[in-house]
Design an enzyme around this catalytic site. Sequence first.
Site, PDB file in Angstrom:
ATOM      1  N   GLU A 280       3.139  42.078  11.721  1.00 32.96           N
ATOM      2  CA  GLU A 280       4.093  41.022  11.118  1.00 32.96           C
ATOM      3  C   GLU A 280       4.207  41.273   9.626  1.00 32.96           C
ATOM      4  O   GLU A 280       5.165  41.397   9.093  1.00 32.96           O
ATOM      5  CB  GLU A 280       3.457  39.794  11.067  1.00 32.96           C
ATOM      6  CG  GLU A 280       3.498  39.136  12.922  1.00 32.96           C
ATOM      7  CD  GLU A 280       4.903  39.271  13.234  1.00 32.96           C
ATOM      8  OE1 GLU A 280       5.906  38.942  12.665  1.00 32.96           O
ATOM      9  OE2 GLU A 280       4.858  39.407  14.604  1.00 32.96           O
ATOM     10  N   ASP A 365       4.924  48.496  14.187  1.00 33.17           N
ATOM     11  CA  ASP A 365       4.237  48.782  14.978  1.00 33.17           C
ATOM     12  C   ASP A 365       3.423  50.176  14.403  1.00 33.17           C
ATOM     13  O   ASP A 365       2.239  50.211  14.316  1.00 33.17           O
ATOM     14  CB  ASP A 365       4.476  49.304  16.354  1.00 33.17           C
ATOM     15  CG  ASP A 365       4.831  48.148  17.321  1.00 33.17           C
ATOM     16  OD1 ASP A 365       4.322  47.267  16.809  1.00 33.17           O
ATOM     17  OD2 ASP A 365       5.457  48.572  18.368  1.00 33.17           O
TER      18      ASP A 365
END
Length: 419
Positions: A280, A365
């Site tokens: 995030e 990611d």
Amino acid sequence: MSSLAFSVLFLSFLGVTVLLRFWLSSRHIRHVVAHRHAVPAEFAEKIPLYAHQKAADYTVARTKLGMLSLMVNTVVLIGFTLLGGLQWLSVTLFKITGPGMTYQLALLASFGLISALIELPFDYYKQFVLEAKFGFNKMTLGLFISDLVKNTLVAIVIGLPLVWVILTLMDKSGDLWWLYAWFVWTGFQLLMLVLYPTVIAPLFNKFTPLQDESLRTRIENLMQRVGFASKGLFVMDGSKRSAHGNAYFSGFGGAKRIVFFDTLLARLGPQEIEAVLAHELGHFKLKHIVKRIVVMFAISLGFLALLGYLKTQVWFYTGLGVDPLLIGNNDAMALILFMLVLPVFTFILSPLSSITSRKHEFEADAFAAQYTNAQDLVSALVKLYEDNASTLTPDPLHSAFYDSHPPASVRIQHLLASR
């Protein structure tokens, strides 16, 4: 353009969009059912067969409900437009209120209320039948009604003044009203980024500071390494509504805060939570949030400019089953018609949004893998897919239109390749 030509164009796009969406949903169901009998090889050691089959059944049930909702909403759309529903509503309200702002606001409010009442049975069924069937619903009927009342009050308190300003600009500020309205809309959106975490969200959920000191220390160390400043770490009581888990950060500027669902903290280990948060934070550090906001503002400017043109065209109204008022203005009607038909003409472009979003997910990611162990994020993702009953085998074409995140197998392959 003549009104007949626009009616034909609208019906053509509507037919193509509805058929495409039904075809995509049918493909999705067939694909998920065809792969229901076995867990994909890359997940065979991590996810049991019963969980994979639960995810398949849950996906099929949600997709079928979506198809029913699409069918009803299509009938409602035609009823509002070509069959004269909005025309009848407009005439009825005009007889009561006469021309002026009261009529404009009453038309928008009545349309919103009717639309909400049509959606209410679907919301109820989804929460208390579908979600309950698969063990996700934690919401009581009292909380459901309370949320409904609160959402309505928030819409009135916040939405009504905004609509009044927009309608006033449309009526009083000349041909460039759409530009001034865009500045108002942009300012409103930025204000909501600041106010939502501290004023609106607490109306619906309880937010408490993260109590786990070891986890707090781990997260604060991660934020320091990444260079992220936050107003605090909070736990949200998401379990009072659903068993689904998530984590997010909200706010803007100095009002940024990190929020964990209590369901997520109960399921993941400290390293996995850190990895999810790193993902995030990657969105923030890579400026994905800012880029999305800029794109959203640019698109909204284009759409408002288009509305500025359409609201002056008689064929736009008559082609959608509405006779524009000869006295007073038609601004509220123009807003409603524009909101109704815009998704019909833009659905075909959905994959473009998905491509950008998926690119951002891969980048976030990869960012997380730089600051935490990639295997921890893989482990967290597997648990989240299992706990949320997210299918591991979506139809690729359906996913391209609807899913902002890459399929689980593709996403995990990218992560493992980054180690």
